[in-house]
Motif scaffolding. Structure first.
Motif, PDB file in Angstrom:
ATOM      1  N   ALA A  30     -30.992 -34.383 -11.884  1.00 27.93           N
ATOM      2  CA  ALA A  30     -30.186 -33.161 -11.926  1.00 27.93           C
ATOM      3  C   ALA A  30     -29.511 -32.938 -10.572  1.00 27.93           C
ATOM      4  O   ALA A  30     -28.350 -32.527 -10.506  1.00 27.93           O
ATOM      5  N   TRP A  31     -30.245 -33.231  -9.503  1.00 24.13           N
ATOM      6  CA  TRP A  31     -29.692 -33.071  -8.156  1.00 24.13           C
ATOM      7  C   TRP A  31     -28.487 -33.998  -7.973  1.00 24.13           C
ATOM      8  O   TRP A  31     -27.422 -33.581  -7.539  1.00 24.13           O
ATOM      9  N   ARG A  35     -24.186 -32.960  -7.540  1.00 27.66           N
ATOM     10  CA  ARG A  35     -23.347 -33.245  -6.356  1.00 27.66           C
ATOM     11  C   ARG A  35     -21.927 -33.579  -6.804  1.00 27.66           C
ATOM     12  O   ARG A  35     -21.724 -34.029  -7.935  1.00 27.66           O
ATOM     13  N   PRO A  36     -20.953 -33.379  -5.891  1.00 24.17           N
ATOM     14  CA  PRO A  36     -19.560 -33.698  -6.241  1.00 24.17           C
ATOM     15  C   PRO A  36     -19.406 -35.158  -6.650  1.00 24.17           C
ATOM     16  O   PRO A  36     -20.320 -35.962  -6.474  1.00 24.17           O
ATOM     17  N   ALA A 111     -27.859 -24.983 -12.896  1.00 27.09           N
ATOM     18  CA  ALA A 111     -28.407 -24.019 -11.942  1.00 27.09           C
ATOM     19  C   ALA A 111     -28.165 -24.493 -10.515  1.00 27.09           C
ATOM     20  O   ALA A 111     -27.811 -23.695  -9.633  1.00 27.09           O
ATOM     21  N   LEU A 112     -28.326 -25.799 -10.260  1.00 27.74           N
ATOM     22  CA  LEU A 112     -28.125 -26.324  -8.901  1.00 27.74           C
ATOM     23  C   LEU A 112     -26.656 -26.233  -8.500  1.00 27.74           C
ATOM     24  O   LEU A 112     -26.328 -25.961  -7.346  1.00 27.74           O
ATOM     25  N   GLU A 113     -25.784 -26.438  -9.485  1.00 25.58           N
ATOM     26  CA  GLU A 113     -24.346 -26.324  -9.193  1.00 25.58           C
ATOM     27  C   GLU A 113     -23.963 -24.885  -8.863  1.00 25.58           C
ATOM     28  O   GLU A 113     -22.989 -24.652  -8.148  1.00 25.58           O
ATOM     29  N   GLY A 114     -24.763 -23.939  -9.382  1.00 23.18           N
ATOM     30  CA  GLY A 114     -24.447 -22.526  -9.175  1.00 23.18           C
ATOM     31  C   GLY A 114     -24.907 -21.976  -7.837  1.00 23.18           C
ATOM     32  O   GLY A 114     -24.623 -20.830  -7.509  1.00 23.18           O
TER      33      GLY A 114
END
Lengths: 228, 258
Positions: A30-31, A35-36, A111-114
């Motif tokens: 997910a990490w 990332r871009p 959620a990580l993107e947010g």
């Protein structure tokens, strides 16, 4: 009654272990996906989501091929401890984990993107390195989404049937989960047993989802109720 | 908020790793029998008597559809005895070298019957009545992979009914589903095994399929080449075709073979 409780225990154990495995494997995935743009990101994205599209019996058949003596996983386990994983609870855990993984990765990644970039920049100014930023900024801020992903993976696992029966078999007292026991009862024409099993599975699933959703609540988490 | 993720991770990871450690799959006194789900009740009864007479041998069952069970054995699942609902999956294993042709014995037989719901007025009195326009839905197992459906199609073809009924067919994914369709009155008729019809009070048998209209319905028992407990598997097969075993099979409506 005893064997019913044992079946329930097998179900819960497999679901919880599968959820743990999903977390361990899924959080780094997910990490990476949050990332871009980077090379092969699209490929990984498709691979992770594939089990969501394929019918579970097909996923089960692929896993059976992997775990068979000719397959890479089968060859490895054969060398390590001279046995295949087919018909073991471990196979059921792996099957459930593979099917739950896309659900977890999607939720956790969103959620990580947010997480706002400012939070990360502020931490960098305070001297935090990358790892402690992940640990202290990203994961806590994304926690409700990560937790939702875990709940989804757990729920998927509790209801898993098609892939599990392929790789783990349907062996009462060993690999027979509640879902498989319901199938067996229906096949044998034991309708009242099937009804009872379904009722119990519904109750257990409802209760655990209710508990899980309470823990997801950020207000509770802030008061320190977030850790199980 | 404290970073709790690593904590959760460790708590959940420890048992996960513990579960992955090696363990010998099956103790030598155990016989793992992969059997067609339609044999659940009769085999459980046979197991009780067999285990009482053959201590300390224990029978463990893996019930499923014959096709899936075949796939598992082909891929090396540790099965000692395979009892299928038709000869096709066992033949496939013999062809692929997972079972030796000499290790196959037929343990039971069954009938193919036409049934209808016991609660709705009788619409169908013979196989030929399936042609009638009032009969709009007929349930059979999916002939692609459900053995009862393969026999069903064979019967309909031999009786010359297939072109007339093809559009009326509703496919069940297993023979139990066909039975449920008929019981609920959703379809006017269905094709199942004699044992299934006998197990339900909600259906009545219209007619058995003429003996020459389909290949005999037999249940072959096969011991895979890689069986760990071939002796135990042979003992259980011997029991099933002994007079005691035949009595149990007969009690559940199965025919026996000499």
């Amino acid at each position: 009654m005893n064997s019913l409780l044992w079946t329930l225990w097998i179900s819960l154990r497999i679901s919880l272990l599968a959820t743990a495995l999903v977390m361990v494997v899924g959080l780094p995935l997910a990490w990476m996906l949050s990332r871009p743009r980077w090379k092969a990101k699209g490929l990984l994205d498709v691979a992770v989501n594939l089990p969501l599209v394929l019918p579970p019996t097909v996923v089960g058949y692929y896993l059976l091929l992997l775990m068979s003596r000719g397959g890479p996983v089968g060859a490895l386990t054969q060398r390590l401890w001279g046995a295949s994983l087919i018909f073991t609870p471990t196979a059921a855990v792996l099957a459930s984990a593979v099917l739950g993984l896309p659900l977890f990765v999607q939720a956790a990644r969103n959620a990580l993107e947010g997480v706002p970039p400012e939070a990360y920049e502020a931490a960098q100014i305070d001297g935090a390195d990358r790892w402690s930023a992940i640990r202290r900024i990203y994961i806590p801020l994304a926690w409700p989404g990560i937790w939702t992903g875990l709940l989804l993976a757990y729920a998927r696992s509790l209801g898993e049937f098609g892939a599990t029966i392929m790789v783990a078999g349907n062996i009462p007292g060993k690999t027979q989960t509640m879902s498989l026991a319901i199938y067996s009862a229906v096949q044998a024409g034991h309708d009242s047993a099937a009804n009872l099993l379904s009722l119990i599975l519904t109750a257990v699933a409802s209760f655990s989802m209710w508990v899980g959703l309470r823990w997801r609540n950020p207000a509770r988490a802030r008061r320190g109720g977030g850790s199980p | 908020m404290k970073p709790i993720a690593p904590f959760v991770l460790v708590v959940l990871l420890v048992p996960a790793l513990a579960a992955c450690k090696a363990r010998p799959a099956i103790p030598p006194t155990e016989v793992l029998v992969s059997a067609a789900a339609s044999l659940t009740d009769v085999l459980r009864e046979a197991q009780r008597q067999f285990e009482a007479e053959n201590k300390p041998v224990k029978i463990r069952f893996n019930f499923g559809s014959s096709g899936a069970l075949q796939q598992q054995i082909e891929k090396g699942a540790p099965v000692d005895l395979f009892i299928a609902a038709s000869t096709a999956p066992v033949d496939a294993l013999v062809r692929k070298g997972s079972v030796s042709a000499t290790a196959v014995r037929v343990i039971a037989s069954n009938e193919v019957v036409l049934i209808q719901s016991a609660s709705t007025p009788a619409l169908v009195r013979s196989w030929d009545d399936l042609r009638q326009s009032q009969v709009t839905k007929i349930a059979i197992g999916n002939p692609e992979h459900v053995p009862a459906g393969m026999y069903g199609r064979e019967v309909l073809e031999r009786l010359g009914l297939w072109p007339a009924v093809e559009r009326k067919l509703v496919f069940g994914e297993d023979v139990r589903q066909v039975l449920h369709f008929v019981e609920s009155g959703e379809v006017q008729a269905g094709i199942v095994y004699g044992t299934d019809a006998a197990s339900s009070k909600k259906v009545t048998v219209v007619a058995p399929a003429p003996a020459a209209s389909h290949a005999p319905v037999v249940y072959p028992a096969a011991i895979p080449i890689d069986a760990r407990n071939a002796a135990g598997a042979k003992a259980f097969t011997d029991f099933l075709i002994s007079p005691k075993g035949k009595a149990i099979l007969g009690k559940f409506g199965f025919g026996t073979v000499d």
